[in-house]
Design an enzyme around this catalytic site. Structure first.
Site, short mmCIF file in Angstrom:
data_model
loop_
_atom_site.label_atom_id
_atom_site.label_comp_id
_atom_site.label_asym_id
_atom_site.label_seq_id
_atom_site.Cartn_x
_atom_site.Cartn_y
_atom_site.Cartn_z
CB SER A 127 -0.94 -0.06 1.29
OG SER A 127 -1.61 0.82 1.02
CE1 TYR A 152 -3.96 -3.19 5.43
CE2 TYR A 152 -3.87 -0.44 5.42
CZ TYR A 152 -4.37 -1.72 5.25
OH TYR A 152 -3.69 -2.24 3.60
CE LYS A 156 -1.45 -4.17 3.10
NZ LYS A 156 -1.61 -5.92 2.69
P1 NAD Z 1 -10.91 -7.70 1.14
O1 NAD Z 1 -10.85 -7.49 3.14
O2 NAD Z 1 -12.01 -7.40 0.48
O3 NAD Z 1 -10.27 -8.92 0.80
C1 NAD Z 1 -9.27 -9.82 2.18
C2 NAD Z 1 -9.57 -10.68 1.92
O4 NAD Z 1 -8.93 -11.38 2.58
C3 NAD Z 1 -10.94 -11.13 2.13
O5 NAD Z 1 -11.94 -12.01 1.35
C4 NAD Z 1 -11.15 -11.95 3.60
O6 NAD Z 1 -12.05 -12.62 4.34
C5 NAD Z 1 -9.39 -12.94 3.61
N1 NAD Z 1 -8.42 -12.74 4.59
C6 NAD Z 1 -8.57 -11.66 5.64
N2 NAD Z 1 -7.58 -12.30 6.95
C7 NAD Z 1 -7.41 -13.31 6.57
C8 NAD Z 1 -7.40 -14.80 7.35
N3 NAD Z 1 -6.46 -14.93 8.18
N4 NAD Z 1 -7.22 -15.58 6.10
C9 NAD Z 1 -7.65 -16.27 5.02
N5 NAD Z 1 -7.55 -15.10 4.33
C10 NAD Z 1 -8.02 -13.70 5.06
O7 NAD Z 1 -9.43 -6.11 0.67
P2 NAD Z 1 -8.59 -5.94 -0.27
O8 NAD Z 1 -9.75 -3.84 0.01
O9 NAD Z 1 -9.43 -6.69 -1.41
O10 NAD Z 1 -7.43 -5.93 -0.37
C11 NAD Z 1 -7.28 -6.31 -0.99
C12 NAD Z 1 -5.50 -6.78 -0.24
O11 NAD Z 1 -5.16 -4.90 -0.79
C13 NAD Z 1 -5.47 -6.41 1.19
O12 NAD Z 1 -4.15 -7.10 1.80
C14 NAD Z 1 -5.06 -5.55 1.24
O13 NAD Z 1 -4.60 -5.01 2.99
C15 NAD Z 1 -4.25 -4.47 0.59
N6 NAD Z 1 -4.46 -3.06 0.00
C16 NAD Z 1 -6.02 -2.67 -0.06
C17 NAD Z 1 -6.12 -1.37 -0.27
C18 NAD Z 1 -7.56 -1.20 -0.65
O14 NAD Z 1 -8.71 0.59 -0.74
N7 NAD Z 1 -8.82 -1.87 -0.94
C19 NAD Z 1 -4.70 -0.27 -0.63
C20 NAD Z 1 -3.66 -0.56 0.08
C21 NAD Z 1 -3.71 -2.33 -0.30
C1 UD1 Z 2 -6.98 4.68 3.49
C2 UD1 Z 2 -6.26 4.72 5.13
C3 UD1 Z 2 -5.12 3.61 4.42
C4 UD1 Z 2 -5.78 2.52 3.21
C5 UD1 Z 2 -6.25 3.03 2.15
C6 UD1 Z 2 -6.81 2.04 1.67
C7 UD1 Z 2 -6.63 6.04 6.74
C8 UD1 Z 2 -5.45 7.40 7.16
N1 UD1 Z 2 -5.43 5.47 5.01
O1 UD1 Z 2 -6.73 6.22 2.74
O2 UD1 Z 2 -4.07 3.23 4.83
O3 UD1 Z 2 -3.83 1.70 2.85
O4 UD1 Z 2 -7.12 3.86 3.03
O5 UD1 Z 2 -7.63 1.25 2.11
O6 UD1 Z 2 -7.76 5.43 7.02
N2 UD1 Z 2 -13.29 11.24 3.53
C9 UD1 Z 2 -14.12 11.11 3.41
N3 UD1 Z 2 -14.93 11.62 3.97
C10 UD1 Z 2 -15.63 9.29 4.15
C11 UD1 Z 2 -14.27 9.26 3.88
C12 UD1 Z 2 -13.34 9.40 3.46
O7 UD1 Z 2 -14.17 12.85 3.17
O8 UD1 Z 2 -16.30 9.11 4.66
C13 UD1 Z 2 -11.56 11.95 2.28
C14 UD1 Z 2 -10.59 10.61 3.80
O9 UD1 Z 2 -10.39 12.01 4.12
C15 UD1 Z 2 -9.12 11.07 2.80
C16 UD1 Z 2 -10.28 10.74 0.86
O10 UD1 Z 2 -11.76 10.92 1.56
O11 UD1 Z 2 -9.39 12.53 1.86
C17 UD1 Z 2 -10.27 8.62 0.61
O12 UD1 Z 2 -9.59 8.62 1.89
P1 UD1 Z 2 -10.26 6.90 2.27
O13 UD1 Z 2 -10.95 5.95 0.97
O14 UD1 Z 2 -10.57 6.29 3.82
O15 UD1 Z 2 -8.67 6.36 1.79
P2 UD1 Z 2 -7.32 6.94 2.44
O16 UD1 Z 2 -7.64 7.62 3.96
O17 UD1 Z 2 -6.47 7.23 1.67
#
Ligand code: NAD
Ligand code: UD1
Length: 343
Positions: A127, A152, A156
């Site tokens: 991330s 969290y 990472k």
């Molecule tokens: P998500 O929660 O939709 O998917 C994660 C999956 O992992 C889920 O299906 C959950 O059931 C599974 N999981 C969690 N713990 C587990 C365990 N102990 N054993 C087996 N399965 C388990 O999340 P996502 O948005 O698809 O994210 C996927 C990956 O990308 C994650 O590692 C997340 O940290 C990373 N990531 C996501 C974002 C985002 O904004 N979505 C941003 C940066 C990084």
């Molecule tokens: C967040 C996490 C980041 C994670 C990412 C993906 C925090 C501080 N950071 O990023 O670690 O990798 O999600 O899961 O939580 N916002 C609003 N109102 C809302 C929700 C969000 O104004 O109800 C704003 C936030 O302040 C931010 C932007 O929208 O400026 C995006 O927010 P969000 O989607 O939560 O992502 P990040 O904060 O960038």
């Protein structure tokens, strides 16, 4: 012959989009997921799109013995794409050990089991949070990483360090960490998308749920940032583009094209949008007026983030293709499909 790839967390939001693209690229997929933040319905939805239901084993990756057994049975896999993790930033601050335990044990058990069985290629979901509050914009892979604000995020950063250490000592092990900026959007079919459990933490699902009448009002966190309209700026990237980058990273690993055994790549659109711009674009695309109010800043939020993805372009041949309208439109279509399914 099908080439088998193990996808941990493959029933989740990003994972299900990757699995679709893997199947479309003639890979055979084995999903490992405990469904803690997803459901088995993902498997049917993937089949609806691709015509193939991926193999699936319900397992908690923190169960070391279970993981050892699964990997022994599937030692013909070519690589692992590791997504399984808990990702609720706020909860990770309240219950840090839950996040360190889950995310680090999932990673360690996966690495251990795959190496024991000679599976030596690994793609890691990282991330942009590893950059903390950035010293420079756009952020490149050479920009300093910092201790992230949340447990969290820190899981990472630690995860990346563990993988890098392993690549240093085990010469036949190679890995790519993909640092996602802000993934949004959904598959163009509207059949898969983000399904947050409970109240969404992230902006895009909060916007679509407010527009759908599930939430009263969107709170805009902070109107006094030093940006052109006072709201914070992020780099939103379409989940389908993100999924494509995993296929490209996988091919780079499988074709042994890496410059070094451990590589990291930023995945973003390279463009920054403020929260107010996101609201305005949503209103224009959906023709729905959003109820919102500007409130206090959210703790830990950063003013501005956007990526340089020159390295991914050069080494993976990857570049985000879809623009902000497509991202928002597909998120909205997915939300509407979900609601009509429930009615
Ligand atoms: P998500 O929660 O939709 O998917 C994660 C999956 O992992 C889920 O299906 C959950 O059931 C599974 N999981 C969690 N713990 C587990 C365990 N102990 N054993 C087996 N399965 C388990 O999340 P996502 O948005 O698809 O994210 C996927 C990956 O990308 C994650 O590692 C997340 O940290 C990373 N990531 C996501 C974002 C985002 O904004 N979505 C941003 C940066 C990084
Ligand atoms: C967040 C996490 C980041 C994670 C990412 C993906 C925090 C501080 N950071 O990023 O670690 O990798 O999600 O899961 O939580 N916002 C609003 N109102 C809302 C929700 C969000 O104004 O109800 C704003 C936030 O302040 C931010 C932007 O929208 O400026 C995006 O927010 P969000 O989607 O939560 O992502 P990040 O904060 O960038």
């Amino acid at each position: 012959m099908d080439r088998k790839i193990i996808v941990t967390g493959g029933c989740g939001y990003v994972g299900s989009h990757i699995v679709v693209q893997l199947i479309e690229n003639q890979f055979e997929v084995l999903i490992l997921d405990n469904l803690s933040n997803s459901s088995e319905a993902s498997l049917d939805r993937i089949k609806q799109i691709t015509g193939k239901r991926p193999l699936f084993i319900k397992v908690d990756l923190s169960d070391r013995a279970a993981m050892a057994k699964i990997f022994e049975q599937h030692n013909d896999a070519l690589a692992v794409i590791h997504l399984a993790a808990l990702k609720a930033v706020g909860e990770s601050i309240e219950i840090p050990l839950k996040y360190y335990y889950n995310n680090l044990n999932c990673l360690l058990n996966t690495l251990n089991s795959q190496i024991e069985n000679g599976i030596n290629k690994f793609v890691f979901s990282s991330s942009a949070t590893v950059y903390g509050s950035p010293d420079e914009l756009p952020i490149t892979e050479k920009s300093n990483t910092k201790r992230p604000f949340s447990p969290y995020g820190n899981s990472k950063r630690i995860g990346e360090e563990i993988i890098e250490d392993l690549c240093k000592i085990k010469c036949d092990f190679s890995s790519i960490s993909l640092r996602y900026f802000n993934p949004i959007g959904a598959h163009e079919s509207g059949i898969i998308g983000e399904l947050p459990k409970g109240v969404p933490n992230n902006l895009m699902p909060y916007i679509t749920q407010t527009a759908a009448g599930i939430r009263d009002k969107l709170m805009v966190f902070g109107g006094d940032y030093p940006t052109h309209d006072g709201t914070a700026i992020r780099d939103y990237v379409h989940v389908m583009d993100l999924a494509q980058a995993h296929i490209d990273a996988l091919n780079r690993l499988l074709n042994e094209e890496q410059d070094t055994p451990y590589e990291t790549f930023n995945l973003g659109s390279t463009k920054g949008y403020s929260v107010l711009e996101m609201i305005q674009t949503f209103e224009a695309v959906s023709k729905v007026k959003l109820n919102y109010e500007i409130t206090e800043r959210r703790a830990g939020d950063i003013t501005e983030l956007y990526a340089s993805t020159k390295l991914a372009e050069e080494k993976l041949g990857w570049k985000a293709e879809r623009n902000i309208d497509e991202m928002i439109r597909s998120s909205w279509e997915w939300e509407q499909n979900l609601r009509s399914e429930k009615e």
